[in-house]
Design a protein around this motif. Structure first.
Motif, short mmCIF file in Angstrom:
data_model
loop_
_atom_site.label_atom_id
_atom_site.label_comp_id
_atom_site.label_asym_id
_atom_site.label_seq_id
_atom_site.Cartn_x
_atom_site.Cartn_y
_atom_site.Cartn_z
N ASN A 19 0.82 -1.22 0.00
CA ASN A 19 0.00 0.00 0.00
C ASN A 19 0.85 1.27 0.00
N GLY A 20 0.22 2.35 -0.36
CA GLY A 20 0.78 3.68 -0.18
C GLY A 20 2.07 3.96 -0.92
N ILE A 21 2.93 4.72 -0.26
CA ILE A 21 4.18 5.17 -0.86
C ILE A 21 5.07 3.98 -1.23
N ALA A 22 5.12 2.97 -0.37
CA ALA A 22 5.97 1.82 -0.66
C ALA A 22 5.48 1.07 -1.90
N ARG A 23 4.17 0.96 -2.07
CA ARG A 23 3.61 0.31 -3.26
C ARG A 23 4.01 1.07 -4.52
N GLU A 24 3.88 2.39 -4.47
CA GLU A 24 4.24 3.22 -5.62
C GLU A 24 5.73 3.13 -5.91
N THR A 25 6.54 3.06 -4.85
CA THR A 25 7.98 2.90 -5.02
C THR A 25 8.28 1.59 -5.75
N ALA A 26 7.61 0.52 -5.34
CA ALA A 26 7.80 -0.78 -6.01
C ALA A 26 7.42 -0.68 -7.48
N ARG A 27 6.32 -0.03 -7.77
CA ARG A 27 5.87 0.11 -9.15
C ARG A 27 6.89 0.88 -10.00
N ILE A 28 7.37 1.99 -9.47
CA ILE A 28 8.32 2.82 -10.21
C ILE A 28 9.64 2.09 -10.42
N MET A 29 10.15 1.48 -9.35
CA MET A 29 11.45 0.80 -9.47
C MET A 29 11.36 -0.39 -10.41
N ALA A 30 10.24 -1.11 -10.41
CA ALA A 30 10.06 -2.23 -11.35
C ALA A 30 10.03 -1.71 -12.78
N ALA A 31 9.33 -0.59 -12.99
CA ALA A 31 9.26 -0.01 -14.33
C ALA A 31 10.62 0.47 -14.81
N GLU A 32 11.51 0.75 -13.86
CA GLU A 32 12.85 1.22 -14.21
C GLU A 32 13.88 0.10 -14.15
N GLY A 33 13.41 -1.15 -14.14
CA GLY A 33 14.30 -2.29 -14.32
C GLY A 33 14.71 -3.05 -13.08
N ALA A 34 14.34 -2.61 -11.90
CA ALA A 34 14.77 -3.29 -10.67
C ALA A 34 14.01 -4.59 -10.47
N SER A 35 14.68 -5.54 -9.83
CA SER A 35 13.99 -6.70 -9.28
C SER A 35 13.48 -6.27 -7.91
N ILE A 36 12.27 -6.71 -7.56
CA ILE A 36 11.62 -6.25 -6.34
C ILE A 36 11.42 -7.40 -5.37
N ALA A 37 11.81 -7.19 -4.12
CA ALA A 37 11.46 -8.07 -3.00
C ALA A 37 10.47 -7.27 -2.16
N ALA A 38 9.19 -7.63 -2.26
CA ALA A 38 8.12 -6.86 -1.63
C ALA A 38 7.62 -7.59 -0.39
N PHE A 39 7.72 -6.94 0.76
CA PHE A 39 7.30 -7.53 2.03
C PHE A 39 6.15 -6.71 2.62
N ASP A 40 5.18 -7.41 3.18
CA ASP A 40 4.06 -6.74 3.86
C ASP A 40 3.28 -7.79 4.65
N ARG A 41 2.48 -7.33 5.62
CA ARG A 41 1.58 -8.22 6.35
C ARG A 41 0.30 -8.46 5.56
N ASP A 42 0.01 -7.61 4.60
CA ASP A 42 -1.23 -7.63 3.83
C ASP A 42 -1.10 -8.56 2.62
N GLU A 43 -1.49 -9.82 2.80
CA GLU A 43 -1.35 -10.81 1.73
C GLU A 43 -2.17 -10.45 0.49
N ALA A 44 -3.39 -9.96 0.70
CA ALA A 44 -4.24 -9.59 -0.43
C ALA A 44 -3.62 -8.42 -1.20
N GLY A 45 -3.06 -7.45 -0.48
CA GLY A 45 -2.41 -6.32 -1.13
C GLY A 45 -1.20 -6.74 -1.92
N LEU A 46 -0.43 -7.69 -1.39
CA LEU A 46 0.72 -8.21 -2.13
C LEU A 46 0.28 -8.94 -3.40
N SER A 47 -0.83 -9.65 -3.31
CA SER A 47 -1.36 -10.34 -4.50
C SER A 47 -1.74 -9.34 -5.58
N ARG A 48 -2.36 -8.23 -5.17
CA ARG A 48 -2.72 -7.19 -6.14
C ARG A 48 -1.46 -6.58 -6.75
#
Length: 82
Positions: A19-48
């Motif tokens: 969610n939030g800023i961290a989600r947007e950061t993941a989106r931007i960094m992925a679009a710019e070529g990074a591999s992402i390790a995304a951690f959160d307690r929100d399993e449904a949000g991670l699925s999205r």
């Protein structure tokens, strides 16, 4: 170097990534070529996030349900990311 290549070959470990800023950061960094390790307690949000980033291009994606207050949980997730 284009924006799509700026983080090529890099791994971004992002907590609170569902969610939030961290989600947007993941989106931007992925679009710019990074591999992402995304951690959160929100399993449904991670699925999205997984669904969304499948179409963003860039590097690989690893998601883990992690409570950052649980040291063993963090250790396992970081080991998976490594």
């Amino acid at each position: 170097m284009t924006h799509a290549e700026r983080f090529s070959g890099k791994v971004a470990l992002i907590t609170g990534a569902a969610n939030g800023i961290a989600r947007e950061t993941a989106r931007i960094m992925a679009a710019e070529g990074a591999s992402i390790a995304a951690f959160d307690r929100d399993e449904a949000g991670l699925s999205r996030l997984e669904e969304e980033l499948r179409f963003a291009g860039g590097g690989r994606l690893l998601t883990r349900v992690v409570d950052v207050l649980d040291e063993a949980s963090v250790d396992r997730a970081v080991a998976d990311a490594a």
